[in-house]
Scaffold this motif. Structure first.
Motif, PDB file in Angstrom:
ATOM      1  N   LYS A   1       0.827  -1.213   0.000  1.00 27.36           N
ATOM      2  CA  LYS A   1       0.000   0.000   0.000  1.00 27.36           C
ATOM      3  C   LYS A   1       0.862   1.265   0.000  1.00 27.36           C
ATOM      4  CE  LYS A   1      -4.105  -1.910   2.174  1.00 27.36           C
ATOM      5  NZ  LYS A   1      -4.972  -1.936   3.361  1.00 27.36           N
ATOM      6  N   ARG A   2       1.908   1.279   0.818  1.00 28.92           N
ATOM      7  CA  ARG A   2       2.793   2.457   0.855  1.00 28.92           C
ATOM      8  C   ARG A   2       3.469   2.680  -0.492  1.00 28.92           C
ATOM      9  NH1 ARG A   2       4.275   0.382   5.967  1.00 28.92           N
ATOM     10  NH2 ARG A   2       6.079  -0.587   5.024  1.00 28.92           N
ATOM     11  N   ALA A   3       3.971   1.606  -1.070  1.00 28.17           N
ATOM     12  CA  ALA A   3       4.668   1.734  -2.351  1.00 28.17           C
ATOM     13  C   ALA A   3       3.696   2.179  -3.441  1.00 28.17           C
ATOM     14  CB  ALA A   3       5.323   0.405  -2.730  1.00 28.17           C
ATOM     15  N   ALA A   4       2.500   1.589  -3.467  1.00 31.46           N
ATOM     16  CA  ALA A   4       1.513   1.961  -4.488  1.00 31.46           C
ATOM     17  C   ALA A   4       1.115   3.427  -4.354  1.00 31.46           C
ATOM     18  CB  ALA A   4       0.282   1.067  -4.378  1.00 31.46           C
ATOM     19  N   LYS A   5       0.927   3.885  -3.140  1.00 29.23           N
ATOM     20  CA  LYS A   5       0.550   5.284  -2.915  1.00 29.23           C
ATOM     21  C   LYS A   5       1.648   6.217  -3.422  1.00 29.23           C
ATOM     22  CE  LYS A   5      -1.525   6.466   0.920  1.00 29.23           C
ATOM     23  NZ  LYS A   5      -1.775   6.828   2.340  1.00 29.23           N
ATOM     24  N   THR A   6       2.883   5.891  -3.111  1.00 27.38           N
ATOM     25  CA  THR A   6       4.008   6.725  -3.539  1.00 27.38           C
ATOM     26  C   THR A   6       4.149   6.721  -5.051  1.00 27.38           C
ATOM     27  OG1 THR A   6       5.132   6.269  -1.453  1.00 27.38           O
ATOM     28  CG2 THR A   6       6.484   7.139  -3.243  1.00 27.38           C
ATOM     29  N   LEU A   7       3.975   5.573  -5.671  1.00 28.14           N
ATOM     30  CA  LEU A   7       4.096   5.479  -7.131  1.00 28.14           C
ATOM     31  C   LEU A   7       2.944   6.186  -7.849  1.00 28.14           C
ATOM     32  CD1 LEU A   7       5.263   1.769  -7.467  1.00 28.14           C
ATOM     33  CD2 LEU A   7       6.598   3.812  -8.045  1.00 28.14           C
ATOM     34  N   ARG A   8       1.733   6.136  -7.284  1.00 32.93           N
ATOM     35  CA  ARG A   8       0.571   6.756  -7.931  1.00 32.93           C
ATOM     36  C   ARG A   8       0.557   8.273  -7.796  1.00 32.93           C
ATOM     37  NH1 ARG A   8      -2.479   2.742  -5.314  1.00 32.93           N
ATOM     38  NH2 ARG A   8      -3.240   4.332  -3.882  1.00 32.93           N
ATOM     39  N   HIS A   9       1.126   8.785  -6.742  1.00 28.97           N
ATOM     40  CA  HIS A   9       1.038  10.218  -6.485  1.00 28.97           C
ATOM     41  C   HIS A   9       2.331  10.929  -6.870  1.00 28.97           C
ATOM     42  CE1 HIS A   9      -2.200   8.535  -4.026  1.00 28.97           C
ATOM     43  NE2 HIS A   9      -2.825   9.646  -4.361  1.00 28.97           N
TER      44      HIS A   9
END
Length: 152
Positions: free
Chosen positions: A112-120
């Protein structure tokens, strides 16, 4: 004559733990650790400043992590936190599922942390190569998460 105490405190605590005869399923109170780590109880009448509290927490974490690692790696004894109470001696038959559950929880959080960072990411400020690198990373993370879910 008394035998000299081992230092750092966690080493003596391991020795004392092994001599105490704790069994799988037993819960070791937080106060037991405070005594063995030579730390005042948090609920004592002695107020702590913010700096003293932070120093105490740092000492607690250092001792607890070293204590748990020594028990696990040298004696194959796993301890699990019992919130607000202390630590439970995990029976060997529960250790595998405990480890798997902890890994699953930590992996979900990491995904979740990685996905959030990659999406934003401000895509408008990236070069074409950087946008491709980001999209590849999103796809790779999605693939890894999918493989991980398939193993659940």
């Amino acid at each position: 004559m008394d035998e000299p105490k081992l230092l750092p405190e966690w080493r003596q605590a391991v020795k004392d733990y092994l001599a105490a005869g704790f069994k799988p399923g037993d819960v070791i109170s937080r106060s037991w650790f405070e005594r063995h780590f030579d730390m005042p109880a948090l609920d004592s009448d002695q107020p702590l400043t913010v700096a003293e509290f932070q120093e105490r927490q740092f000492k607690w974490l250092q001792n607890m992590e070293a204590f748990r690692a020594e028990l696990l790696e040298e004696h194959q004894i796993c301890l699990a936190n019992v919130h607000g109470t202390g630590y439970r001696v995990v029976p060997p038959g529960e250790q595998t599922s405990l480890a798997q559950d902890k890994f699953e929880s930590e992996a979900r959080k990491a995904y979740k942390r990685a996905a959030k960072t990659l999406r934003h990411v401000r895509m408008s400020e990236l070069t074409d190569d950087q946008r491709k690198e980001n999209m590849d990373a999103v796809a790779k993370l999605s693939m890894l998460r999918g493989m991980h879910k398939a193993l659940d």
